[in-house]
Design a protein around this motif. Structure first.
Motif, PDB file in Angstrom:
ATOM      1  N   LYS A 164       0.837  -1.196   0.000  1.00 49.86           N
ATOM      2  CA  LYS A 164       0.000   0.000   0.000  1.00 49.86           C
ATOM      3  C   LYS A 164       0.877   1.252   0.000  1.00 49.86           C
ATOM      4  CE  LYS A 164      -2.941   2.690   3.044  1.00 49.86           C
ATOM      5  NZ  LYS A 164      -3.387   2.848   4.432  1.00 49.86           N
ATOM      6  N   PHE A 165       0.541   2.206  -0.865  1.00 48.22           N
ATOM      7  CA  PHE A 165       1.194   3.505  -0.815  1.00 48.22           C
ATOM      8  C   PHE A 165       0.525   4.354   0.274  1.00 48.22           C
ATOM      9  CE2 PHE A 165       2.011   2.823  -5.564  1.00 48.22           C
ATOM     10  CZ  PHE A 165       3.245   2.263  -5.313  1.00 48.22           C
ATOM     11  N   ASP A 166       1.246   5.327   0.785  1.00 48.40           N
ATOM     12  CA  ASP A 166       0.737   6.128   1.896  1.00 48.40           C
ATOM     13  C   ASP A 166      -0.520   6.906   1.523  1.00 48.40           C
ATOM     14  OD1 ASP A 166       2.757   5.247   3.532  1.00 48.40           O
ATOM     15  OD2 ASP A 166       4.078   6.946   3.091  1.00 48.40           O
ATOM     16  N   ASP A 167      -0.698   7.229   0.242  1.00 48.42           N
ATOM     17  CA  ASP A 167      -1.850   8.032  -0.164  1.00 48.42           C
ATOM     18  C   ASP A 167      -3.046   7.190  -0.603  1.00 48.42           C
ATOM     19  OD1 ASP A 167      -0.670   7.054  -2.431  1.00 48.42           O
ATOM     20  OD2 ASP A 167      -0.810   8.917  -3.570  1.00 48.42           O
ATOM     21  N   GLU A 168      -2.988   5.874  -0.401  1.00 49.23           N
ATOM     22  CA  GLU A 168      -4.074   5.005  -0.826  1.00 49.23           C
ATOM     23  C   GLU A 168      -5.020   4.724   0.326  1.00 49.23           C
ATOM     24  OE1 GLU A 168      -2.679   2.233  -4.469  1.00 49.23           O
ATOM     25  OE2 GLU A 168      -1.850   1.688  -2.534  1.00 49.23           O
ATOM     26  N   MET A 169      -6.305   4.901   0.080  1.00 47.92           N
ATOM     27  CA  MET A 169      -7.334   4.658   1.073  1.00 47.92           C
ATOM     28  C   MET A 169      -7.793   3.212   0.949  1.00 47.92           C
ATOM     29  SD  MET A 169      -7.429   7.504   2.622  1.00 47.92           S
ATOM     30  CE  MET A 169      -8.892   7.282   3.613  1.00 47.92           C
ATOM     31  N   THR A 170      -7.005   2.284   1.451  1.00 50.77           N
ATOM     32  CA  THR A 170      -7.352   0.874   1.410  1.00 50.77           C
ATOM     33  C   THR A 170      -6.817   0.193   2.656  1.00 50.77           C
ATOM     34  OG1 THR A 170      -7.044  -1.216   0.232  1.00 50.77           O
ATOM     35  CG2 THR A 170      -5.297   0.401   0.029  1.00 50.77           C
ATOM     36  N   GLU A 171      -7.500  -0.840   3.091  1.00 48.69           N
ATOM     37  CA  GLU A 171      -7.054  -1.583   4.264  1.00 48.69           C
ATOM     38  C   GLU A 171      -5.893  -2.509   3.945  1.00 48.69           C
ATOM     39  OE1 GLU A 171      -9.783  -4.930   5.341  1.00 48.69           O
ATOM     40  OE2 GLU A 171     -11.036  -4.020   3.781  1.00 48.69           O
ATOM     41  N   PHE A 172      -5.624  -2.757   2.656  1.00 52.14           N
ATOM     42  CA  PHE A 172      -4.577  -3.688   2.268  1.00 52.14           C
ATOM     43  C   PHE A 172      -3.228  -2.980   2.290  1.00 52.14           C
ATOM     44  CE2 PHE A 172      -8.480  -4.994   0.112  1.00 52.14           C
ATOM     45  CZ  PHE A 172      -8.605  -6.293   0.562  1.00 52.14           C
ATOM     46  N   ARG A 173      -2.293  -3.499   3.075  1.00 58.42           N
ATOM     47  CA  ARG A 173      -0.946  -2.916   3.098  1.00 58.42           C
ATOM     48  C   ARG A 173       0.057  -3.804   2.370  1.00 58.42           C
ATOM     49  NH1 ARG A 173       1.968   1.001   5.003  1.00 58.42           N
ATOM     50  NH2 ARG A 173       0.165   1.962   5.973  1.00 58.42           N
ATOM     51  N   ASP A 174       0.156  -5.054   2.732  1.00 61.31           N
ATOM     52  CA  ASP A 174       1.050  -5.983   2.060  1.00 61.31           C
ATOM     53  C   ASP A 174       0.203  -7.116   1.490  1.00 61.31           C
ATOM     54  OD1 ASP A 174       3.626  -4.754   2.815  1.00 61.31           O
ATOM     55  OD2 ASP A 174       2.927  -5.238   4.822  1.00 61.31           O
ATOM     56  N   VAL A 175       0.255  -7.272   0.187  1.00 62.63           N
ATOM     57  CA  VAL A 175      -0.625  -8.218  -0.495  1.00 62.63           C
ATOM     58  C   VAL A 175       0.198  -9.175  -1.334  1.00 62.63           C
ATOM     59  CG1 VAL A 175      -2.542  -8.486  -2.114  1.00 62.63           C
ATOM     60  CG2 VAL A 175      -2.463  -6.498  -0.602  1.00 62.63           C
ATOM     61  N   THR A 176      -0.078 -10.470  -1.209  1.00 66.89           N
ATOM     62  CA  THR A 176       0.425 -11.450  -2.169  1.00 66.89           C
ATOM     63  C   THR A 176      -0.729 -11.805  -3.085  1.00 66.89           C
ATOM     64  OG1 THR A 176       2.057 -12.346  -0.624  1.00 66.89           O
ATOM     65  CG2 THR A 176       1.422 -13.740  -2.477  1.00 66.89           C
ATOM     66  N   GLU A 177      -0.587 -11.484  -4.343  1.00 70.12           N
ATOM     67  CA  GLU A 177      -1.682 -11.624  -5.293  1.00 70.12           C
ATOM     68  C   GLU A 177      -1.475 -12.827  -6.195  1.00 70.12           C
ATOM     69  OE1 GLU A 177      -5.194 -10.786  -7.348  1.00 70.12           O
ATOM     70  OE2 GLU A 177      -4.426  -9.878  -5.511  1.00 70.12           O
ATOM     71  N   PRO A 178      -2.377 -13.814  -6.173  1.00 70.30           N
ATOM     72  CA  PRO A 178      -2.267 -14.935  -7.118  1.00 70.30           C
ATOM     73  C   PRO A 178      -2.672 -14.497  -8.523  1.00 70.30           C
ATOM     74  CG  PRO A 178      -4.246 -15.165  -5.779  1.00 70.30           C
ATOM     75  CD  PRO A 178      -3.511 -13.959  -5.252  1.00 70.30           C
ATOM     76  N   ILE A 179      -1.779 -14.702  -9.468  1.00 68.89           N
ATOM     77  CA  ILE A 179      -2.059 -14.346 -10.859  1.00 68.89           C
ATOM     78  C   ILE A 179      -2.739 -15.509 -11.581  1.00 68.89           C
ATOM     79  CG2 ILE A 179      -1.025 -13.617 -13.054  1.00 68.89           C
ATOM     80  CD1 ILE A 179      -0.896 -11.511 -10.846  1.00 68.89           C
ATOM     81  N   ILE A 180      -2.210 -16.696 -11.372  1.00 68.80           N
ATOM     82  CA  ILE A 180      -2.748 -17.876 -12.038  1.00 68.80           C
ATOM     83  C   ILE A 180      -2.406 -19.093 -11.195  1.00 68.80           C
ATOM     84  CG2 ILE A 180      -0.687 -18.211 -13.477  1.00 68.80           C
ATOM     85  CD1 ILE A 180      -2.511 -19.177 -15.723  1.00 68.80           C
ATOM     86  N   GLU A 181      -3.271 -20.111 -11.208  1.00 65.54           N
ATOM     87  CA  GLU A 181      -3.024 -21.358 -10.486  1.00 65.54           C
ATOM     88  C   GLU A 181      -3.363 -22.515 -11.416  1.00 65.54           C
ATOM     89  OE1 GLU A 181      -4.242 -22.228  -6.192  1.00 65.54           O
ATOM     90  OE2 GLU A 181      -5.713 -23.396  -7.339  1.00 65.54           O
TER      91      GLU A 181
END
Length: 228
Positions: A59-76
């Protein structure tokens, strides 16, 4: 008896290593590789083997989101049905899949991982992860065109931001590139899309240009007008 008991709790169980045939993976192209499974001290049945392609963003400091560190699955991808691995046996399982265009390219701190997961039992779940390079000639051409004309990346350029999933990009990852020159002209575009929309901000105006992947790059980029 004791070795079988140890195996059931993950001691002396099978191990895994994944090998990619290509050093760099181009988006939209087929990926080829092998999963090497090394047997442990006892025979084991692997019910499933999965390949995950993941990326991470913060998460960037100016982003209004609860997500700070995210591991995002692209494909499985599930690459095999149940397979039996004998003690100290090596099984090699080939696999292939197409890397989608919504995968971010590796740029600066933006990394992409491939993770292999063996489903053996509740207590034994070996996982192997390593990074690999994702490239895209269209993105490379756009960045080269801009940097040759004096444009420099912002500190956040090329890093993924959080977004809502869409039909064309079902992930939460939006890879935004931001460059500017000494005249204050800013250029922005999203990297993890099949076709690229470029936005040029200059003199309180925004000009939009669409670059199609299946059309000659030089013919298209010549229409992108940036005042000097």
């Amino acid at each position: 008896m004791f070795e079988r008991l140890f195996s059931s709790i993950g001691i002396g169980s099978a191990k895994v290593n994944t090998v990619l045939y290509q050093g760099k993976i181009e988006r939209g192209k087929e990926v080829h590789g092998e999963v090497h499974v090394y047997g442990g001290k006892v025979e084991q049945t692997i019910s499933e083997i999965y390949i995950h392609v993941d990326t991470e963003f913060h998460k960037f400091d100016d982003e209004m989101t609860e997500f700070r560190d995210v591991t995002e699955p692209i494909i499985e991808i599930k690459i095999t049905d149940p397979v039996v691995v004998k003690p100290h046996e090596e099984k090699i399982i080939p696999f292939s899949f197409t890397l989608p265009f919504y995968t971010p390219v590796t740029f600066r701190d933006q990394k992409v991982h491939i993770q292999t997961e063996l489903d053996i039992s509740y207590f034994s779940h070996p996982i192997e992860t390593h990074d690999f390079d994702v490239v895209d000639p269209l993105i490379d051409n756009i960045i080269s065109h801009l940097t040759e004309r004096g444009f420099l990346h912002s500190t956040k350029s090329g890093l993924c931001r959080h977004k809502l999933p869409t039909e064309t990009n079902p992930t939460h990852c939006l890879q935004a590139f931001q460059l500017s020159n000494s005249q204050g002209i800013q250029v922005e575009f999203v990297g993890n899309e099949k076709d690229i929309d470029i936005y040029v901000h200059e003199k309180n105006q925004v000009h939009h240009y669409s670059l199609k992947r299946d059309t000659n790059f030089e013919d298209q980029i010549s229409l992108v007008t940036i005042a000097s």
